[in-house]
Design a protein around this motif. Structure first.
Motif, PDB file in Angstrom:
ATOM      1  N   GLU A 188       0.817  -1.206   0.000  1.00  0.00           N
ATOM      2  CA  GLU A 188       0.000   0.000   0.000  1.00  0.00           C
ATOM      3  C   GLU A 188       0.856   1.263   0.000  1.00  0.00           C
ATOM      4  N   THR A 189       1.963   1.253   0.718  1.00  0.00           N
ATOM      5  CA  THR A 189       2.857   2.411   0.755  1.00  0.00           C
ATOM      6  C   THR A 189       3.523   2.609  -0.598  1.00  0.00           C
ATOM      7  N   SER A 190       3.965   1.527  -1.211  1.00  0.00           N
ATOM      8  CA  SER A 190       4.561   1.638  -2.544  1.00  0.00           C
ATOM      9  C   SER A 190       3.534   2.136  -3.555  1.00  0.00           C
ATOM     10  N   ALA A 191       2.308   1.632  -3.481  1.00  0.00           N
ATOM     11  CA  ALA A 191       1.254   2.080  -4.400  1.00  0.00           C
ATOM     12  C   ALA A 191       0.968   3.564  -4.196  1.00  0.00           C
ATOM     13  N   ALA A 192       0.957   4.006  -2.943  1.00  0.00           N
ATOM     14  CA  ALA A 192       0.725   5.426  -2.656  1.00  0.00           C
ATOM     15  C   ALA A 192       1.861   6.284  -3.209  1.00  0.00           C
ATOM     16  N   ALA A 193       3.085   5.784  -3.128  1.00  0.00           N
ATOM     17  CA  ALA A 193       4.226   6.522  -3.678  1.00  0.00           C
ATOM     18  C   ALA A 193       4.058   6.707  -5.181  1.00  0.00           C
ATOM     19  N   PHE A 194       3.708   5.638  -5.887  1.00  0.00           N
ATOM     20  CA  PHE A 194       3.531   5.749  -7.340  1.00  0.00           C
ATOM     21  C   PHE A 194       2.385   6.703  -7.670  1.00  0.00           C
ATOM     22  N   ASP A 195       1.306   6.622  -6.913  1.00  0.00           N
ATOM     23  CA  ASP A 195       0.185   7.543  -7.136  1.00  0.00           C
ATOM     24  C   ASP A 195       0.623   8.994  -6.967  1.00  0.00           C
ATOM     25  N   ARG A 196       1.431   9.279  -5.945  1.00  0.00           N
ATOM     26  CA  ARG A 196       1.939  10.644  -5.745  1.00  0.00           C
ATOM     27  C   ARG A 196       2.768  11.107  -6.935  1.00  0.00           C
ATOM     28  N   LEU A 197       3.578  10.202  -7.457  1.00  0.00           N
ATOM     29  CA  LEU A 197       4.428  10.557  -8.597  1.00  0.00           C
ATOM     30  C   LEU A 197       3.618  10.953  -9.826  1.00  0.00           C
ATOM     31  N   LEU A 198       2.413  10.418  -9.941  1.00  0.00           N
ATOM     32  CA  LEU A 198       1.558  10.695 -11.094  1.00  0.00           C
ATOM     33  C   LEU A 198       0.616  11.874 -10.876  1.00  0.00           C
ATOM     34  N   ASP A 199       0.416  12.272  -9.627  1.00  0.00           N
ATOM     35  CA  ASP A 199      -0.554  13.313  -9.290  1.00  0.00           C
ATOM     36  C   ASP A 199       0.033  14.692  -9.582  1.00  0.00           C
ATOM     37  N   PRO A 200      -0.548  15.444 -10.532  1.00  0.00           N
ATOM     38  CA  PRO A 200       0.005  16.759 -10.857  1.00  0.00           C
ATOM     39  C   PRO A 200      -0.042  17.742  -9.684  1.00  0.00           C
ATOM     40  N   ALA A 201      -0.911  17.498  -8.705  1.00  0.00           N
ATOM     41  CA  ALA A 201      -1.008  18.384  -7.544  1.00  0.00           C
ATOM     42  C   ALA A 201       0.005  18.024  -6.458  1.00  0.00           C
ATOM     43  N   SER A 202       0.672  16.899  -6.610  1.00  0.00           N
ATOM     44  CA  SER A 202       1.636  16.451  -5.605  1.00  0.00           C
ATOM     45  C   SER A 202       2.971  17.172  -5.781  1.00  0.00           C
ATOM     46  N   PRO A 203       3.661  17.472  -4.671  1.00  0.00           N
ATOM     47  CA  PRO A 203       4.998  18.059  -4.789  1.00  0.00           C
ATOM     48  C   PRO A 203       6.083  17.031  -5.116  1.00  0.00           C
ATOM     49  N   VAL A 204       5.712  15.754  -5.191  1.00  0.00           N
ATOM     50  CA  VAL A 204       6.661  14.685  -5.483  1.00  0.00           C
ATOM     51  C   VAL A 204       6.617  14.389  -6.980  1.00  0.00           C
ATOM     52  N   HIS A 205       7.799  14.314  -7.596  1.00  0.00           N
ATOM     53  CA  HIS A 205       7.916  14.096  -9.035  1.00  0.00           C
ATOM     54  C   HIS A 205       8.801  12.883  -9.299  1.00  0.00           C
ATOM     55  N   GLY A 206       8.662  12.315 -10.485  1.00  0.00           N
ATOM     56  CA  GLY A 206       9.485  11.169 -10.831  1.00  0.00           C
ATOM     57  C   GLY A 206       9.778  11.106 -12.312  1.00  0.00           C
ATOM     58  N   ALA A 207      10.902  10.481 -12.633  1.00  0.00           N
ATOM     59  CA  ALA A 207      11.283  10.291 -14.028  1.00  0.00           C
ATOM     60  C   ALA A 207      12.012   8.957 -14.172  1.00  0.00           C
ATOM     61  N   PHE A 208      11.971   8.441 -15.391  1.00  0.00           N
ATOM     62  CA  PHE A 208      12.660   7.218 -15.767  1.00  0.00           C
ATOM     63  C   PHE A 208      13.817   7.535 -16.686  1.00  0.00           C
ATOM     64  N   ALA A 209      14.829   6.697 -16.621  1.00  0.00           N
ATOM     65  CA  ALA A 209      15.867   6.655 -17.650  1.00  0.00           C
ATOM     66  C   ALA A 209      15.596   5.408 -18.465  1.00  0.00           C
ATOM     67  N   ARG A 210      15.620   5.564 -19.786  1.00  0.00           N
ATOM     68  CA  ARG A 210      15.415   4.431 -20.684  1.00  0.00           C
ATOM     69  C   ARG A 210      16.652   4.273 -21.576  1.00  0.00           C
ATOM     70  N   ASP A 211      17.012   3.030 -21.818  1.00  0.00           N
ATOM     71  CA  ASP A 211      18.157   2.758 -22.688  1.00  0.00           C
ATOM     72  C   ASP A 211      17.725   2.814 -24.150  1.00  0.00           C
ATOM     73  N   GLU A 212      18.658   2.500 -25.053  1.00  0.00           N
ATOM     74  CA  GLU A 212      18.378   2.606 -26.493  1.00  0.00           C
ATOM     75  C   GLU A 212      17.291   1.645 -26.951  1.00  0.00           C
ATOM     76  N   ARG A 213      17.031   0.587 -26.193  1.00  0.00           N
ATOM     77  CA  ARG A 213      15.939  -0.349 -26.528  1.00  0.00           C
ATOM     78  C   ARG A 213      14.593   0.113 -25.967  1.00  0.00           C
TER      79      ARG A 213
END
Length: 149
Positions: free
Chosen positions: A33-58
């Motif tokens: 539940e805590t991990s799910a809440a973290a991901f939800d925060r990362l997606l919420d535009p009103a949240s002060p928490v942001h996230g990004a991915f690094a993707r390789d050439e594939r």
């Protein structure tokens, strides 16, 4: 060549795989539940928490970064705290971590933050070698009082 992009709902499974690797690295456990809440925060535009991915050439997700801003008493603008940074073991020492940090620094500049800062364990020599190249060590020692498990 690594590319960085903001997290989307479609990234859930890849985020969880990297997140679980990050937690395992620090020998930490969080309930689902805590991990799910973290991901939800990362997606919420009103949240002060942001996230990004690094993707390789594939196009595979090989790293993640989470950050947030907060008011500070030593500046009239915000500080940006880089809370989580993780690169999959197979992608380490290939510039992924540096690219993720640079992404956060660029974002923080664009949003008027006075500085970007983060913590790491003293024994995390691999990460510290990178951090010593891209940032200035503050000399401060962290203390904490845990209020919950």
């Amino acid at each position: 060549m690594v590319t960085i992009h903001a997290m989307t709902p479609e990234d859930d499974a890849e985020w969880r795989a990297l997140w679980n690797g990050y937690l395992a690295f620090y020998e930490a456990r969080l309930d689902a539940e805590t991990s799910a809440a973290a991901f939800d925060r990362l997606l919420d535009p009103a949240s002060p928490v942001h996230g990004a991915f690094a993707r390789d050439e594939r196009g595979d997700a090989v790293g993640l970064v989470h950050w947030l801003t907060h008011p500070a008493t030593w500046t009239r603008t915000d500080y940006c705290y880089l809370e989580d940074l993780f690169v999959a073991p197979a992608a380490r020492r290939a510039g992924v971590g540096a690219a993720l940090i640079a992404h956060v620094v660029t974002w923080a500049r664009q949003h008027g933050s006075a500085k970007v800062y983060w913590l790491t364990e003293e024994t995390n020599e691999t990460a510290r070698a990178l951090y010593d190249r891209v940032a200035t060590r503050s000399g401060f020692i962290q203390y904490q009082v845990k209020l919950t498990d």
